[in-house]
Each structure stands twice: as C-alpha cells, then as structure tokens.
Design a protein around this motif. Sequence first.
Motif, PDB file in Angstrom:
ATOM      1  N   ILE A   1       0.849  -1.198   0.000  1.00 57.20           N
ATOM      2  CA  ILE A   1       0.000   0.000   0.000  1.00 57.20           C
ATOM      3  C   ILE A   1       0.879   1.241   0.000  1.00 57.20           C
ATOM      4  O   ILE A   1       1.736   1.405   0.872  1.00 57.20           O
ATOM      5  N   GLU A   2       0.648   2.124  -0.975  1.00 59.26           N
ATOM      6  CA  GLU A   2       1.428   3.366  -1.086  1.00 59.26           C
ATOM      7  C   GLU A   2       0.504   4.531  -1.406  1.00 59.26           C
ATOM      8  O   GLU A   2      -0.590   4.348  -1.951  1.00 59.26           O
ATOM      9  N   GLY A   3       0.967   5.735  -1.067  1.00 52.16           N
ATOM     10  CA  GLY A   3       0.266   6.949  -1.452  1.00 52.16           C
ATOM     11  C   GLY A   3      -1.006   7.242  -0.684  1.00 52.16           C
ATOM     12  O   GLY A   3      -1.855   7.977  -1.173  1.00 52.16           O
ATOM     13  N   VAL A   4      -1.156   6.680   0.500  1.00 50.64           N
ATOM     14  CA  VAL A   4      -2.328   6.969   1.326  1.00 50.64           C
ATOM     15  C   VAL A   4      -1.866   7.648   2.613  1.00 50.64           C
ATOM     16  O   VAL A   4      -0.766   7.394   3.093  1.00 50.64           O
ATOM     17  N   PRO A   5      -2.700   8.530   3.173  1.00 49.48           N
ATOM     18  CA  PRO A   5      -2.299   9.203   4.412  1.00 49.48           C
ATOM     19  C   PRO A   5      -2.320   8.259   5.614  1.00 49.48           C
ATOM     20  O   PRO A   5      -3.223   7.434   5.740  1.00 49.48           O
ATOM     21  N   LEU A   6      -1.301   8.371   6.453  1.00 48.58           N
ATOM     22  CA  LEU A   6      -1.230   7.621   7.704  1.00 48.58           C
ATOM     23  C   LEU A   6      -1.601   8.550   8.845  1.00 48.58           C
ATOM     24  O   LEU A   6      -1.217   9.717   8.846  1.00 48.58           O
ATOM     25  N   ARG A   7      -2.338   8.033   9.822  1.00 49.42           N
ATOM     26  CA  ARG A   7      -2.720   8.817  10.995  1.00 49.42           C
ATOM     27  C   ARG A   7      -2.018   8.237  12.219  1.00 49.42           C
ATOM     28  O   ARG A   7      -2.225   7.085  12.580  1.00 49.42           O
ATOM     29  N   HIS A   8      -1.171   9.054  12.866  1.00 46.69           N
ATOM     30  CA  HIS A   8      -0.464   8.620  14.073  1.00 46.69           C
ATOM     31  C   HIS A   8      -1.464   8.470  15.204  1.00 46.69           C
ATOM     32  O   HIS A   8      -2.281   9.337  15.450  1.00 46.69           O
ATOM     33  N   VAL A   9      -1.383   7.332  15.916  1.00 47.79           N
ATOM     34  CA  VAL A   9      -2.349   7.037  16.974  1.00 47.79           C
ATOM     35  C   VAL A   9      -1.714   7.089  18.358  1.00 47.79           C
ATOM     36  O   VAL A   9      -2.253   7.707  19.268  1.00 47.79           O
ATOM     37  N   LEU A  10      -0.566   6.404  18.525  1.00 52.52           N
ATOM     38  CA  LEU A  10       0.016   6.356  19.861  1.00 52.52           C
ATOM     39  C   LEU A  10       1.463   5.906  19.822  1.00 52.52           C
ATOM     40  O   LEU A  10       1.944   5.384  18.833  1.00 52.52           O
TER      41      LEU A  10
END
Length: 75
Positions: A43-52
């Motif tokens: 999986i590439e080019g998608v936004p990642l959301r930092h959780v913890l």
Amino acid sequence: MQRRTLTKEVFPGGLDLAAGGVVGAGEAVHLAARRELAEELGIEGVPLRHVLEFVHAQGGNHIFGSAYLVDYEGP
C-alpha cells in the motif's frame, strides 16, 4: 487484516490485525511506517494517521513502538 506468510515462526498462515517492522538507524518513525506499509502490504500513497506511542519491556525484550492507522479499500 492480512494473512501471515506460511514461513512465519509464530502463527504461520494466521490472520493479523496489523503490519509492522523495524525503524532503521537514522530513519524517522513516520517514514519507517510508510515504508513498512508498502513492504508488508503493497500500500502506497495513502495518508497515515499517528495514533500512539508505547514502550514494552518484558522477558528481555524492549520495544519502543508507534502505531499508525490507514484507511484503504484497494487490492
């Protein structure tokens, strides 16, 4: 979810809720997360959301971890 490779020592062929890896020397954690997502799941080019962030120290293992979430509806 992903299916674990059959060559894994623990739970080969089992289902995993997460993909992960190791941060390289001098590598930023968010860049390692992006790299591991591509390496593990393609999986590439998608936004990642930092959780913890977390620390686990037990049985001689010391883990300094970070968790990210991503929404993906592709192959």
